[in-house]
Design a protein around this motif. Structure first.
Motif, short mmCIF file in Angstrom:
data_model
loop_
_atom_site.label_atom_id
_atom_site.label_comp_id
_atom_site.label_asym_id
_atom_site.label_seq_id
_atom_site.Cartn_x
_atom_site.Cartn_y
_atom_site.Cartn_z
N PHE A 76 0.99 -1.13 0.09
CA PHE A 76 -0.12 -0.01 0.28
C PHE A 76 0.85 1.14 -0.12
CE2 PHE A 76 -2.99 -3.04 1.51
CZ PHE A 76 -3.99 -2.87 0.93
N ALA A 77 0.43 2.43 -0.51
CA ALA A 77 1.13 3.44 -0.77
C ALA A 77 0.30 4.79 -0.88
CB ALA A 77 2.26 3.41 -1.85
N PRO A 78 0.77 5.67 -0.68
CA PRO A 78 -0.12 7.13 -0.57
C PRO A 78 -0.43 7.42 -2.10
CG PRO A 78 1.66 7.45 0.75
CD PRO A 78 1.92 6.29 0.23
N PRO A 79 -1.45 7.46 -2.53
CA PRO A 79 -1.92 7.90 -4.09
C PRO A 79 -1.43 9.39 -4.20
CG PRO A 79 -3.97 7.64 -2.78
CD PRO A 79 -2.84 7.13 -1.64
N ASN A 80 -1.45 9.56 -5.55
CA ASN A 80 -1.34 11.18 -6.04
C ASN A 80 -2.06 12.27 -5.42
OD1 ASN A 80 0.98 9.73 -7.49
ND2 ASN A 80 -0.40 10.09 -9.29
N ASP A 81 -3.42 11.72 -4.99
CA ASP A 81 -4.34 12.79 -4.40
C ASP A 81 -4.01 13.12 -3.31
OD1 ASP A 81 -5.16 10.46 -3.34
OD2 ASP A 81 -7.14 10.64 -3.91
#
Length: 514
Positions: free
Chosen positions: A299-304
């Protein structure tokens, strides 16, 4: 019925029952439901839980790698040109983070804890000695004072500026890595401290953060609902913050990143409250990975997450005051940290507006080195590997009354970034693999039953066909009838008896005349 026939039909009988029972168990998902129910019950923050001790004293070693941006041309920047920086580091510290003062609340449904962090330097994982190595960076105390005086009269700012010049203090300072990180007695803050004792005369990016905690947390144990396992109920007595300009932005969502609920699926968003960022962020599924033989979801922080409100209106609440927004990839956190205009981003302005990257020479953002991610074992919800990467920046701009800033171009200037990493240790990984093997075998037991039934079905079909072939062969071995021709029967001696009819021999041979 022969023994062979009994064995064949017994095989068919067992095969039919295995297939019926196995298919029924697969469709009903009895064993999966049983395992899931057990996981929901066992994975809680209670003293009897097997995961409680690892939550209280995390076994995987956590390392903090600090990288600094050394400014190579401060004179050019002060004259209005583009600053150039060179990354130095890492300077690595082992982080110890046991939970203390653990107290259960509300019949074990919540738990109170402090999480002090202690840092110990690890020379073998570092590029040099932080007490010897020198770094040139922005004089943050100077910028903080200019920022505070920005709302005062031009005349007062001019007087203060003249006084600062008399002390020989510049916009950029040269200090050891240890001083910048862990603190030093700043000459400018010392003067302010003599007038306002509440102002600390020491400054450091990690000043007073070694051996201290980030606040008082109350967590849900997951006793009532497994989805609440590890979620933050209150932080410093608050269920929501008040710094940001919208209710949604002020919400305290998710866990502290140490634990997550079991039975995670790829479609959900995971929320983490980051006290150092003064906000909650969400992570989305990226891909399946393997860590030390353990399958995990990344899991990773998305661009938004740090996207400009122009492209993601949900982020408008992080603009303080309302409408005063920065571009994509940066977040101003000075609203919760009094003093300098501090801005956070991903390292090297990864996922940020290209304008921030192009404003400084020496930046090279890339996913491999600068992405924040979390690898989770989805069944147990246990973090297997984590990399939290964040960069500290400061806004530099012209301030009237301070002539030294008259030529500089407003810039979000990088100071340093940290790479906080943790990977499951070998012993815990071995235990996890054994646990997952048991869970997999039990969950797939109905499939094993169906597989065994299919194998017996094939055995039954082979035995049945072979038995039919042998039976057909026996029917084809009968003898032909004995000839009763009249001309031969009249010549037969009276002493020899006549044989009429036919008989069946055990082997196919031709009947002979008597």
């Amino acid at each position: 019925m022969t023994r062979r026939s009994c064995a064949i039909y017994a095989t068919g009988f067992i095969c039919a029952h295995l297939l019926i029972v196995g298919i029924a168990l697969v469709v009903a998902q009895v064993f999966q439901t049983m395992i899931h129910s057990r996981l929901k019950k066992e994975i809680t923050l209670t003293e009897k839980s097997q995961v409680f001790e690892s939550w209280k004293n995390p076994p995987p070693p956590v390392y903090m790698e600090y990288y600094f941006f050394n400014v190579t041309n401060p004179e050019v920047f002060m004259a209005g040109g583009k600053a150039s920086v060179k990354q130095i580091g890492p300077y690595t510290y082992r982080e110890y983070r046991p939970r203390e003062n653990v107290t259960f609340l509300e019949n074990g449904t919540k738990v109170y804890a402090l999480n002090p962090k202690t840092f110990v330097f690890v020379p073998e994982k570092s590029v040099g000695d932080p007490q010897v190595d020198i770094v040139r960076t922005v004089n943050i105390p100077f910028v903080a004072i200019m920022n505070e005086l920005n709302s005062y009269s031009f005349f007062l700012r001019t007087i203060v500026s003249m006084y600062i010049n008399s002390l020989g203090i510049e916009l950029f300072m040269t200090r050891t890595v240890h001083e910048v990180l862990w603190g030093f007695k700043d000459p400018l803050l010392t003067k302010v401290h003599s007038l306002k004792p509440e102002v600390d005369e020491y400054f450091g990016l990690m000043w007073k953060k070694n051996g201290t905690h980030e606040g008082e947390f109350v967590f849900h144990t997951g006793e009532q609902n497994y989805l609440d396992y590890g979620k933050i109920d209150t932080w410093n007595g608050l269920r929501e913050m008040s710094w940001w300009s919208s209710n949604q932005s002020n919400m305290i969502n998710g866990t502290d990143g140490a634990v997550f609920h079991p039975l995670i699926n790829r479609n959900e968003l995971l929320y983490i409250f980051a006290a150092d960022l003064c906000r909650s962020i969400h992570l989305a599924y990226v891909e399946d990975v393997e860590v030390k033989g353990i399958q995990a979801y990344r899991f990773a922080p998305p661009n938004d997450v740090l996207m400009s409100p122009k492209n993601n209106p949900a982020n408008a609440g992080f603009c303080v005051p309302a409408g005063d927004c920065l571009g994509t990839g940066v977040l101003k956190v000075s609203v919760c940290r009094e003093g300098a205009p501090i801005v956070v981003s991903f390292p090297h302005f990864y996922q940020a507006d290209p304008a921030y990257i192009n404003a400084i020479d020496g930046l090279n953002p890339n996913k491999e080195e600068h992405e924040t991610y979390l690898d989770l074992q989805p069944t147990a919800g246990v973090p297997i590997r984590a990399c939290k990467r964040a960069q500290l920046n400061i806004i530099l701009k012209r301030v009237q009354g301070f002539p030294k800033t008259k030529n500089i171009t407003e810039t979000i200037f990088p100071i340093m970034f940290v790479n906080e990493t943790a990977t499951i240790d070998d012993e815990s990984a071995a235990q996890m693999r054994s646990l997952l093997l048991i869970v997999t075998l039990v969950s797939n037991f109905p499939v094993l039953i169906v597989g065994l039934g299919i194998i017996l079905l094939l055995v039954f079909l082979v035995l049945f066909c072979r038995n039919r072939q042998k039976k057909t062969a026996k029917d084809d071995t009968a003898y032909t009838p004995v000839s009763d021709k009249t001309d031969e029967s009249s010549e037969t001696p009276a002493s020899q008896p006549m044989k009429n009819g036919s008989y069946i021999a055990m082997s196919p041979v031709e009947a002979q005349k008597c």
